[in-house]
Design an enzyme around this catalytic site. Structure first.
Site, short mmCIF file in Angstrom:
data_model
loop_
_atom_site.label_atom_id
_atom_site.label_comp_id
_atom_site.label_asym_id
_atom_site.label_seq_id
_atom_site.Cartn_x
_atom_site.Cartn_y
_atom_site.Cartn_z
N ASP A 116 52.30 -53.22 46.20
CA ASP A 116 52.00 -54.37 47.06
C ASP A 116 50.61 -54.28 47.67
O ASP A 116 50.07 -55.28 48.16
CB ASP A 116 53.06 -54.51 48.16
CG ASP A 116 53.23 -53.24 48.96
OD1 ASP A 116 52.32 -52.88 49.70
OD2 ASP A 116 54.30 -52.61 48.83
N GLU B 52 51.12 -47.40 39.91
CA GLU B 52 52.31 -48.24 40.10
C GLU B 52 52.94 -48.47 38.72
O GLU B 52 52.25 -48.88 37.78
CB GLU B 52 51.89 -49.56 40.76
CG GLU B 52 52.88 -50.71 40.66
CD GLU B 52 54.21 -50.44 41.37
OE1 GLU B 52 54.19 -50.12 42.57
OE2 GLU B 52 55.26 -50.55 40.70
N ASP C 102 54.47 -43.83 48.14
CA ASP C 102 54.87 -45.11 48.75
C ASP C 102 55.93 -45.73 47.84
O ASP C 102 55.69 -46.75 47.19
CB ASP C 102 53.63 -46.00 48.87
CG ASP C 102 53.92 -47.31 49.57
OD1 ASP C 102 55.03 -47.46 50.11
OD2 ASP C 102 53.03 -48.17 49.57
N1 SPD Z 1 64.31 -49.39 51.95
C1 SPD Z 1 62.95 -49.69 51.78
C2 SPD Z 1 62.11 -48.53 51.44
C3 SPD Z 1 60.82 -49.01 50.91
C4 SPD Z 1 59.71 -48.13 51.15
N2 SPD Z 1 58.52 -48.54 50.44
C5 SPD Z 1 57.99 -49.77 50.79
C6 SPD Z 1 56.76 -50.09 50.04
C7 SPD Z 1 55.79 -50.80 50.87
N3 SPD Z 1 54.47 -50.64 50.40
#
Ligand code: SPD
Length: 298
Positions: free
Chosen positions: A86, A106, A162
């Site tokens: 994102d 990603e 992430d």
């Molecule tokens: N339960 C949601 C966990 C998500 C963690 N990652 C979020 C990505 C945002 N960049």
């Protein structure tokens, strides 16, 4: 008629959002991708029905996963982000003047494309010249780097995981082998931070993550913030290093000036985030409060 969606956790509780409109929907090779426009939280990205980010509260997550390690490191130049399609973590990392290169790995190119189109306030820095986007499996990339396959591309000062939750494509990012490979590609004072789920709602999962991390990294310190749109809301990240503590090298003037450009992070939050309530210390077998050494002030 009103449209509501609910993210259910373990069929035990859920968090509901009133949706105005579906902006994007696709089934990629890896997961179902939805971008919705909701009341109150604005546009939101869900992967396989799990909330990843919303326009209203994304700053908390992205600032906390980025600025804590980047300000703990004396001079972070090379940053690897696994997941994070994102773009929110990239946006925050680029606020650090010492950073020369950000590799974003990603697995799902459709996530990047959809966020660029529908979440521009989050994904807007993905085209920055310091950013090298790799659409590939982060587990494989880290394994290849750890095996010395691309010697000119490692080590990294900071590795940020992430990830999604440990189901679906994100599952392999929560394994001993993956953490061991990350350790190998970090510089001698390198830091890894991974999102480590909710210590309120997901306690067995969190215990397992920290048990694995403690087998790999000499220093593992959980830190905490509230993410209103995640299950349990009470969220954690694991600060992992080869010995560098989260505050010993902190450049306070830099942290303060960065705080002019953040909505959540500031130096007091940096320190306070490592204070753990007793139930969490017990859950993770942490005996003492984390050491917060004196910060560098000049
Ligand atoms: N339960 C949601 C966990 C998500 C963690 N990652 C979020 C990505 C945002 N960049």
């Amino acid at each position: 008629m009103d449209l509501w969606i609910t993210e259910r956790y373990e069929d035990q509780f859920g968090l509901s959002f009133k949706v105005k409109e579906t902006l994007y929907h696709a089934q990629s090779d890896f997961q179902r991708i939805d971008i919705l426009d909701a009341e109150f939280y604005g546009r939101m990205l869900l992967l396989d029905g799990m909330m990843m980010t919303t326009e209203r509260d994304e700053f908390i997550y992205h600032e906390m996963i980025s600025h804590i390690p980047l300000l703990a490191h004396p001079n972070p130049k090379r940053v690897l982000i696994i997941g994070g399609g994102d773009g929110g973590t990239v946006r925050e990392v680029l606020k650090h003047p010492s950073v020369e290169q950000v590799v974003l790995c990603e697995i799902d190119g459709l996530v990047i494309d959809a966020c660029r189109e529908f979440l521009p306030t989050i994904a807007g820095e993905l085209g920055h010249p310091k950013v090298d986007i790799r659409v590939q499996d982060g587990i494989q990339l880290v394994a290849d780097l750890a095996a010395g396959k691309y010697p000119d591309q490692a080590p990294f000062d900071i590795v940020l995981i992430d990830s999604t939750d440990p189901v679906g494509p994100g599952e392999g990012l929560f394994t001993l082998e993956f953490y061991q490979n990350v350790y190998k590609i970090l510089s001698s004072n390198g830091i890894m931070v991974n999102q480590s789920e909710s210590p309120w709602a997901m306690q067995p999962r969190v215990r397992k993550i920290y048990a694995l991390l403690n087998r790999v990294f000499p220093l593992v310190q959980p830190y905490i913030a509230t993410i209103p749109t995640y299950p349990g809301a009470y969220w954690s990240w694991a600060y992992c290093s080869k010995g560098l503590s989260p505050l010993s090298q902190m450049n306070m003037p830099l942290a303060e000036s960065l705080s002019n450009n953040t909505r959540y992070y500031n130096p007091a939050i940096h320190q306070a985030a490592f204070a753990l309530p007793n139930f969490l210390k017990a859950l993770l077998d942490v005996e003492t409060s984390p050491v917060c050494d004196a910060a560098v002030t000049a």
